[in-house]
Design a protein around this motif. Structure first.
Motif, PDB file in Angstrom:
ATOM      1  N   ALA A 334       0.829  -1.202   0.000  1.00  0.00           N
ATOM      2  CA  ALA A 334       0.000   0.000   0.000  1.00  0.00           C
ATOM      3  C   ALA A 334       0.867   1.257   0.000  1.00  0.00           C
ATOM      4  CB  ALA A 334      -0.928  -0.013   1.218  1.00  0.00           C
ATOM      5  N   ALA A 335       1.986   1.217   0.750  1.00  0.00           N
ATOM      6  CA  ALA A 335       2.884   2.371   0.786  1.00  0.00           C
ATOM      7  C   ALA A 335       3.521   2.617  -0.579  1.00  0.00           C
ATOM      8  CB  ALA A 335       3.961   2.154   1.853  1.00  0.00           C
ATOM      9  N   LEU A 336       3.904   1.538  -1.269  1.00  0.00           N
ATOM     10  CA  LEU A 336       4.479   1.685  -2.606  1.00  0.00           C
ATOM     11  C   LEU A 336       3.470   2.256  -3.596  1.00  0.00           C
ATOM     12  CD1 LEU A 336       6.533  -1.630  -2.841  1.00  0.00           C
ATOM     13  CD2 LEU A 336       7.459   0.678  -2.970  1.00  0.00           C
ATOM     14  N   LYS A 337       2.233   1.797  -3.491  1.00  0.00           N
ATOM     15  CA  LYS A 337       1.189   2.318  -4.370  1.00  0.00           C
ATOM     16  C   LYS A 337       0.936   3.798  -4.098  1.00  0.00           C
ATOM     17  CE  LYS A 337      -3.616   1.529  -5.786  1.00  0.00           C
ATOM     18  NZ  LYS A 337      -4.830   0.718  -5.577  1.00  0.00           N
ATOM     19  N   SER A 338       0.888   4.162  -2.836  1.00  0.00           N
ATOM     20  CA  SER A 338       0.685   5.567  -2.482  1.00  0.00           C
ATOM     21  C   SER A 338       1.860   6.416  -2.958  1.00  0.00           C
ATOM     22  CB  SER A 338       0.523   5.701  -0.960  1.00  0.00           C
ATOM     23  OG  SER A 338      -0.626   5.011  -0.519  1.00  0.00           O
ATOM     24  N   LEU A 339       3.065   5.886  -2.864  1.00  0.00           N
ATOM     25  CA  LEU A 339       4.250   6.611  -3.332  1.00  0.00           C
ATOM     26  C   LEU A 339       4.165   6.872  -4.823  1.00  0.00           C
ATOM     27  CD1 LEU A 339       7.097   7.747  -2.814  1.00  0.00           C
ATOM     28  CD2 LEU A 339       7.980   5.435  -3.162  1.00  0.00           C
ATOM     29  N   ALA A 340       3.773   5.845  -5.595  1.00  0.00           N
ATOM     30  CA  ALA A 340       3.653   6.021  -7.042  1.00  0.00           C
ATOM     31  C   ALA A 340       2.577   7.040  -7.385  1.00  0.00           C
ATOM     32  CB  ALA A 340       3.355   4.679  -7.697  1.00  0.00           C
ATOM     33  N   THR A 341       1.444   6.977  -6.673  1.00  0.00           N
ATOM     34  CA  THR A 341       0.359   7.931  -6.937  1.00  0.00           C
ATOM     35  C   THR A 341       0.778   9.353  -6.578  1.00  0.00           C
ATOM     36  OG1 THR A 341      -1.249   6.187  -6.449  1.00  0.00           O
ATOM     37  CG2 THR A 341      -2.063   8.452  -6.476  1.00  0.00           C
ATOM     38  N   ALA A 342       1.489   9.495  -5.449  1.00  0.00           N
ATOM     39  CA  ALA A 342       1.944  10.820  -5.040  1.00  0.00           C
ATOM     40  C   ALA A 342       2.890  11.411  -6.071  1.00  0.00           C
ATOM     41  CB  ALA A 342       2.618  10.732  -3.673  1.00  0.00           C
ATOM     42  N   ARG A 343       3.749  10.594  -6.640  1.00  0.00           N
ATOM     43  CA  ARG A 343       4.669  11.093  -7.660  1.00  0.00           C
ATOM     44  C   ARG A 343       3.924  11.536  -8.910  1.00  0.00           C
ATOM     45  NH1 ARG A 343       9.418   6.548  -6.600  1.00  0.00           N
ATOM     46  NH2 ARG A 343      10.723   7.878  -5.263  1.00  0.00           N
ATOM     47  N   GLU A 344       2.858  10.838  -9.250  1.00  0.00           N
ATOM     48  CA  GLU A 344       2.067  11.251 -10.409  1.00  0.00           C
ATOM     49  C   GLU A 344       1.341  12.575 -10.147  1.00  0.00           C
ATOM     50  OE1 GLU A 344      -0.591   8.112 -11.283  1.00  0.00           O
ATOM     51  OE2 GLU A 344       0.977   6.688 -11.883  1.00  0.00           O
ATOM     52  N   ALA A 355      11.585  15.371  -2.184  1.00  0.00           N
ATOM     53  CA  ALA A 355      11.212  14.994  -0.818  1.00  0.00           C
ATOM     54  C   ALA A 355      10.644  13.581  -0.776  1.00  0.00           C
ATOM     55  CB  ALA A 355      10.199  15.990  -0.268  1.00  0.00           C
ATOM     56  N   LEU A 356       9.868  13.221  -1.786  1.00  0.00           N
ATOM     57  CA  LEU A 356       9.321  11.855  -1.841  1.00  0.00           C
ATOM     58  C   LEU A 356      10.446  10.835  -2.033  1.00  0.00           C
ATOM     59  CD1 LEU A 356       6.128  12.444  -4.017  1.00  0.00           C
ATOM     60  CD2 LEU A 356       6.189  11.826  -1.591  1.00  0.00           C
ATOM     61  N   GLY A 357      11.447  11.192  -2.847  1.00  0.00           N
ATOM     62  CA  GLY A 357      12.577  10.290  -3.021  1.00  0.00           C
ATOM     63  C   GLY A 357      13.337  10.080  -1.726  1.00  0.00           C
ATOM     64  N   THR A 358      13.520  11.152  -0.972  1.00  0.00           N
ATOM     65  CA  THR A 358      14.193  11.043   0.326  1.00  0.00           C
ATOM     66  C   THR A 358      13.395  10.167   1.286  1.00  0.00           C
ATOM     67  OG1 THR A 358      15.168  13.235   0.030  1.00  0.00           O
ATOM     68  CG2 THR A 358      15.112  12.346   2.274  1.00  0.00           C
ATOM     69  N   LEU A 359      12.093  10.367   1.291  1.00  0.00           N
ATOM     70  CA  LEU A 359      11.220   9.577   2.158  1.00  0.00           C
ATOM     71  C   LEU A 359      11.270   8.104   1.782  1.00  0.00           C
ATOM     72  CD1 LEU A 359       9.020   9.469   4.364  1.00  0.00           C
ATOM     73  CD2 LEU A 359       7.330   9.900   2.563  1.00  0.00           C
ATOM     74  N   ALA A 360      11.239   7.825   0.468  1.00  0.00           N
ATOM     75  CA  ALA A 360      11.290   6.432   0.012  1.00  0.00           C
ATOM     76  C   ALA A 360      12.590   5.763   0.447  1.00  0.00           C
ATOM     77  CB  ALA A 360      11.145   6.377  -1.506  1.00  0.00           C
ATOM     78  N   GLU A 362      14.430   6.604   3.047  1.00  0.00           N
ATOM     79  CA  GLU A 362      14.403   6.467   4.502  1.00  0.00           C
ATOM     80  C   GLU A 362      13.591   5.254   4.938  1.00  0.00           C
ATOM     81  OE1 GLU A 362      12.405   8.826   8.270  1.00  0.00           O
ATOM     82  OE2 GLU A 362      12.966   9.965   6.479  1.00  0.00           O
ATOM     83  N   LEU A 363      12.488   5.013   4.234  1.00  0.00           N
ATOM     84  CA  LEU A 363      11.585   3.913   4.611  1.00  0.00           C
ATOM     85  C   LEU A 363      11.937   2.593   3.931  1.00  0.00           C
ATOM     86  CD1 LEU A 363       8.173   5.828   4.505  1.00  0.00           C
ATOM     87  CD2 LEU A 363       9.606   5.333   6.499  1.00  0.00           C
ATOM     88  N   GLY A 364      12.936   2.607   3.052  1.00  0.00           N
ATOM     89  CA  GLY A 364      13.320   1.382   2.356  1.00  0.00           C
ATOM     90  C   GLY A 364      12.350   0.964   1.275  1.00  0.00           C
ATOM     91  N   LEU A 365      11.565   1.899   0.762  1.00  0.00           N
ATOM     92  CA  LEU A 365      10.587   1.551  -0.262  1.00  0.00           C
ATOM     93  C   LEU A 365      11.222   1.360  -1.617  1.00  0.00           C
ATOM     94  CD1 LEU A 365       7.632   3.925   0.726  1.00  0.00           C
ATOM     95  CD2 LEU A 365       7.946   1.507   1.267  1.00  0.00           C
TER      96      LEU A 365
END
Length: 370
Positions: A334-344, A355-360, A362-365
């Motif tokens: 779910a986190a990976l899906k949300s990350l992809a949607t946020a980037r879009e 910032a999303l790249g840094t967060l990813a 940090e979380l190991g996504l």
């Protein structure tokens, strides 16, 4: 001075070995005609014997003698090499040798004098390490400290100086060991324990490990107002899924912060990513629930946020809060899906994507996505 004498001798020897043959007279090389003449006489005598025995005719005998004579002329009439150097040619070569022998080293010295640093004294590393750190470049100063500690491993103050340097250089494991050595040999302080905890967290890729928690807890025990340790302990609460507890800890840290504290910006950004600009009341309400009900309330809040953002829109803070919460709850897909949607959704905002790249990371996504 000795090194210059050695260089001069080596240069002179190299030039002389190359130019020495040019200064010698080349001896003439003549054909050896004695053997050719003896062979000619033998051939003529044999031709006469054959003629006397009437084995050949007179015309054939004359032709054979003529051929033998031509061979003798080719062997003896011309020299196989020049007769040697003339005196003017030899003088020119010797002059060229002398000029080259003197000009090549002289030219080398002139070039070094123009572009080198002949006036700078020797700077051996050992002497530079013993010199005062003032005025030394960073690499030399660091080498000086490391050399000192290699010889004096129980110098706790030296380790306390070296540890923050390692931390800034990204040598997190070395920094953690240096902080530990400073504590062991020079006593525990809140800053040393907090630095050790931060180094352990960074060495683990941003995860607040059990060893880091122990160091941070010791720092808070020695100094309850230590902002560094309290901040990372709040991140530990967040990673445990205790979002309300992390929010409360960060708020308390901000409330007690001095007006000019340089770290308040980082705390506010973290707090905003956790609760969002519009959810402080909800977070406070969850924090007041019994412990057994907090997990269900957090999951409900995360699901509600995911549903709202799924319909469209959303700020960077909201998407960051959703991705972080899903990751903490163990919902990696779910986190990976949300990350992809946020980037879009935030594709037009370069800062948001960074910032999303840094967060990813940090979380190991990112690793999970591969």
């Amino acid at each position: 001075m000795l090194i210059w004498i050695i260089f001069a001798v080596m240069t002179g020897a190299a030039v002389l070995s190359v130019l020495w043959p040019l200064g010698r007279r080349q001896p003439p090389i003549f054909a050896d005609t004695a053997g050719a003449k003896s062979l000619y006489r033998s051939q003529v005598a044999e031709i006469d014997r054959d003629l006397g025995r009437r084995l050949i005719g007179s015309a054939e005998a004359e032709a054979a003698k003529a051929e033998a004579a031509r061979r003798l002329l080719r062997a003896a009439a011309v020299e196989t090499a020049p007769a040697g150097d003339s005196e003017p040619s030899l003088r020119r070569r010797r002059a060229a040798s002398a000029i080259a022998l003197s000009c090549v080293p002289l030219l080398a010295l002139l070039v070094y004098g123009a572009y080198g640093s002949p006036s700078v004294p020797d700077q051996p590393l050992a002497a530079r390490l013993k010199a005062s750190p003032a005025g030394q470049d960073f690499a030399i100063a660091l080498a000086r400290i490391e050399s000192h500690l290699a010889a004096n491993p129980t110098d706790g103050k030296g380790w306390s100086v070296l540890a923050p340097v390692y931390l800034r250089q990204g040598r997190f494991e070395d920094a953690a060991k240096a902080f530990a050595s400073a504590i062991r040999h020079d006593g525990a302080t809140a800053e040393r324990h907090a630095g050790q905890g931060e180094a352990l967290i960074l060495a683990a890729g941003g995860v607040v490990t059990s060893g880091a928690r122990e160091s941070l807890a010791e720092a808070v025990k020695l100094d309850p107002a230590n902002a560094r340790a309290r901040f990372f302990l709040a991140i530990g609460q967040e990673q445990d899924g205790n979002i309300p507890g992390a929010v409360a800890s960060l708020k308390a840290l901000l409330a007690e912060a001095p007006a000019d504290a340089p770290w308040t910006g980082a705390v506010k950004a973290r707090l905003e990513s956790l609760q969002g600009p519009s959810d402080p009341a909800a977070a406070a309400a969850i924090a007041n629930l019994p412990a057994q009900d907090q997990a269900a309330a957090v999951r409900g809040m995360v699901d509600s946020l995911a549903a709202r953002l799924g319909e469209g829109g959303g700020t960077l803070a909201e998407w960051s809060r959703l991705i972080r919460s899903q990751s903490v709850l163990g919902e990696k897909p779910a986190a990976l899906k949300s990350l992809a949607t946020a980037r879009e959704r935030l594709a037009a905002d370069a800062d948001a994507l960074a910032a999303l790249g840094t967060l990813a990371g940090e979380l190991g996504l990112q690793e999970a996505a591969r």
